[in-house]
Design a protein around this motif. Structure first.
Motif, PDB file in Angstrom:
ATOM      1  N   GLU A 223       0.819  -1.221   0.000  1.00 54.83           N
ATOM      2  CA  GLU A 223       0.000   0.000   0.000  1.00 54.83           C
ATOM      3  C   GLU A 223       0.847   1.262   0.000  1.00 54.83           C
ATOM      4  O   GLU A 223       0.541   2.223  -0.722  1.00 54.83           O
ATOM      5  CB  GLU A 223      -0.934  -0.006   1.206  1.00 54.83           C
TER       6      GLU A 223
ATOM      7  N   ARG B 148      -6.431   3.118  -0.358  1.00 53.83           N
ATOM      8  CA  ARG B 148      -7.387   2.075   0.048  1.00 53.83           C
ATOM      9  C   ARG B 148      -8.774   2.352  -0.511  1.00 53.83           C
ATOM     10  O   ARG B 148      -9.471   1.442  -0.967  1.00 53.83           O
ATOM     11  CB  ARG B 148      -7.435   2.000   1.570  1.00 53.83           C
ATOM     12  N   GLY B 149      -9.167   3.623  -0.490  1.00 52.25           N
ATOM     13  CA  GLY B 149     -10.464   3.979  -1.055  1.00 52.25           C
ATOM     14  C   GLY B 149     -10.535   3.699  -2.546  1.00 52.25           C
ATOM     15  O   GLY B 149     -11.555   3.205  -3.051  1.00 52.25           O
TER      16      GLY B 149
ATOM     17  N   VAL C 215      -8.804   1.391  -4.175  1.00 53.84           N
ATOM     18  CA  VAL C 215      -8.842  -0.052  -4.375  1.00 53.84           C
ATOM     19  C   VAL C 215     -10.262  -0.578  -4.156  1.00 53.84           C
ATOM     20  O   VAL C 215     -10.742  -1.442  -4.899  1.00 53.84           O
ATOM     21  CB  VAL C 215      -7.835  -0.753  -3.442  1.00 53.84           C
ATOM     22  N   GLU C 216     -10.945  -0.063  -3.150  1.00 55.27           N
ATOM     23  CA  GLU C 216     -12.331  -0.471  -2.928  1.00 55.27           C
ATOM     24  C   GLU C 216     -13.223   0.001  -4.077  1.00 55.27           C
ATOM     25  O   GLU C 216     -14.138  -0.719  -4.501  1.00 55.27           O
ATOM     26  CB  GLU C 216     -12.813   0.056  -1.584  1.00 55.27           C
TER      27      GLU C 216
ATOM     28  N   GLN D   1      -7.310  -5.930   6.513  1.00 54.99           N
ATOM     29  CA  GLN D   1      -7.857  -4.646   6.096  1.00 54.99           C
ATOM     30  C   GLN D   1      -8.940  -4.900   5.047  1.00 54.99           C
ATOM     31  O   GLN D   1      -8.724  -5.698   4.120  1.00 54.99           O
ATOM     32  CB  GLN D   1      -6.770  -3.761   5.474  1.00 54.99           C
TER      33      GLN D   1
ATOM     34  N   SER E 257      -9.719  -3.157   2.606  1.00 53.56           N
ATOM     35  CA  SER E 257      -9.182  -2.830   1.278  1.00 53.56           C
ATOM     36  C   SER E 257      -8.355  -3.972   0.715  1.00 53.56           C
ATOM     37  O   SER E 257      -8.332  -4.189  -0.502  1.00 53.56           O
ATOM     38  CB  SER E 257      -8.341  -1.556   1.342  1.00 53.56           C
ATOM     39  N   THR E 258      -7.676  -4.723   1.590  1.00 50.72           N
ATOM     40  CA  THR E 258      -6.904  -5.873   1.132  1.00 50.72           C
ATOM     41  C   THR E 258      -7.826  -6.950   0.574  1.00 50.72           C
ATOM     42  O   THR E 258      -7.574  -7.523  -0.496  1.00 50.72           O
ATOM     43  CB  THR E 258      -6.064  -6.464   2.281  1.00 50.72           C
TER      44      THR E 258
ATOM     45  N   ALA F  16     -10.842  -6.489  -0.583  1.00 49.03           N
ATOM     46  CA  ALA F  16     -11.430  -5.971  -1.818  1.00 49.03           C
ATOM     47  C   ALA F  16     -10.472  -6.132  -2.988  1.00 49.03           C
ATOM     48  O   ALA F  16     -10.871  -6.532  -4.090  1.00 49.03           O
ATOM     49  CB  ALA F  16     -11.805  -4.494  -1.642  1.00 49.03           C
ATOM     50  N   ALA F  17      -9.189  -5.837  -2.753  1.00 45.01           N
ATOM     51  CA  ALA F  17      -8.200  -5.941  -3.824  1.00 45.01           C
ATOM     52  C   ALA F  17      -8.023  -7.382  -4.281  1.00 45.01           C
ATOM     53  O   ALA F  17      -7.943  -7.669  -5.482  1.00 45.01           O
ATOM     54  CB  ALA F  17      -6.854  -5.369  -3.357  1.00 45.01           C
TER      55      ALA F  17
END
Length: 267
Positions: free
Chosen positions: A107, A122-123, A125-126, A240, A242-243, A245-246
């Protein structure tokens, strides 16, 4: 080491990234060529205060962003199915997704490439997960025995635009749910409520259907030492959002469907 030597070791990866950004290898190579020409003209543009790979990707990304037409991919350009999907994703979101999912940046380094902070990355990636889901939305089976974690995963999956077909707490529940409705993606814990194994459940499922699998577990060593499907993704708890989601986006976008390990060895 000279600038040319530094760049040479990263050239195949820069070409891969540029191809994914542009939608075709020829267009991507044009940007990599422009990057090389810029470095020859101004060697000091390579920032020696950060990792060389990060600096090169940042320069290439800035170059790509400097061309206004890059808000979409030329539909006439030869492209694989995944690259055509990326053409529908907004540019900054596309870059964040590719840096994390395709190029494997962490990240902080991905944020440095894009000149943004980690929360913003992170935003993005989501956002990538949601935009990709508009193209590749699927049914998701969650195998998780902790109710709060299961609910968190369900909310995250649905926020990305996918559908949760069920939440299983045991091996037998997972198999029953999968037989009732075939999932397009499986999120699985390894240690389940009744002492059964999420690994065993997934291995049984993929004997009859190939499906991307993501293991989310507090016991990653059990994944590494057990009989596991190939390929499969691994996320350690605590995680996380975001993780997750990625990795969901990565698993679906690149269509990495798991098979039993023995089957893959003979395929």
């Amino acid at each position: 080491m000279s600038t040319s030597q530094l760049v040479a070791q990263y050239l195949p990866f820069l070409r891969r990234y540029a191809r994914a950004l542009c939608g075709s290898q020829s267009a991507g190579d044009a940007y990599v060529t422009a990057l090389l020409e810029a470095l020859i003209a101004e060697p000091d543009s390579l920032d020696r205060n950060v990792d060389t790979r990060v600096s090169l990707y940042r320069l290439l990304t800035r170059l790509w962003n400097s061309v206004a037409i890059n808000n979409e991919v030329d539909p006439a350009a030869p492209a694989v199915r995944g690259e055509q999907r990326l053409g529908h994703i907004t540019p900054l979101v596309r870059q964040a997704f590719l840096l994390v999912s395709l190029e494997g940046f962490d990240e902080q380094d991905a944020a440095t490439v894009l000149d943004i902070d980690v929360p913003r990355l992170r935003g993005l990636v989501e956002d990538a997960g949601r935009e990709l889901a508009a193209e590749i939305a699927t049914d998701v089976l969650i195998i998780e025995d902790e109710p709060f974690i299961a609910l968190d995963l369900e909310g995250l999956v649905e926020s990305l635009g996918h559908r949760v077909t069920g939440i299983a707490r045991t091996h037998s529940e997972a198999v029953a749910l999968a037989r009732r409705r075939t999932p397009g993606l499986v999120l699985a814990d390894i240690q389940l409520a009744d002492g059964s194994s999420g690994l065993d459940a997934v291995n049984e499922l993929i004997e009859s259907v190939e499906v991307p699998v993501i293991f989310i577990t507090a016991y990653p060593e059990r994944f590494l030492t057990g009989v596991r499907p190939e390929p499969a993704f691994l996320i350690a708890k605590p995680f996380q959002p975001s993780t997750v989601a990625a990795v969901i986006s990565q698993a679906l976008f690149f269509e990495r469907k798991a098979r039993p390990r023995e089957q893959r060895a003979t395929a």
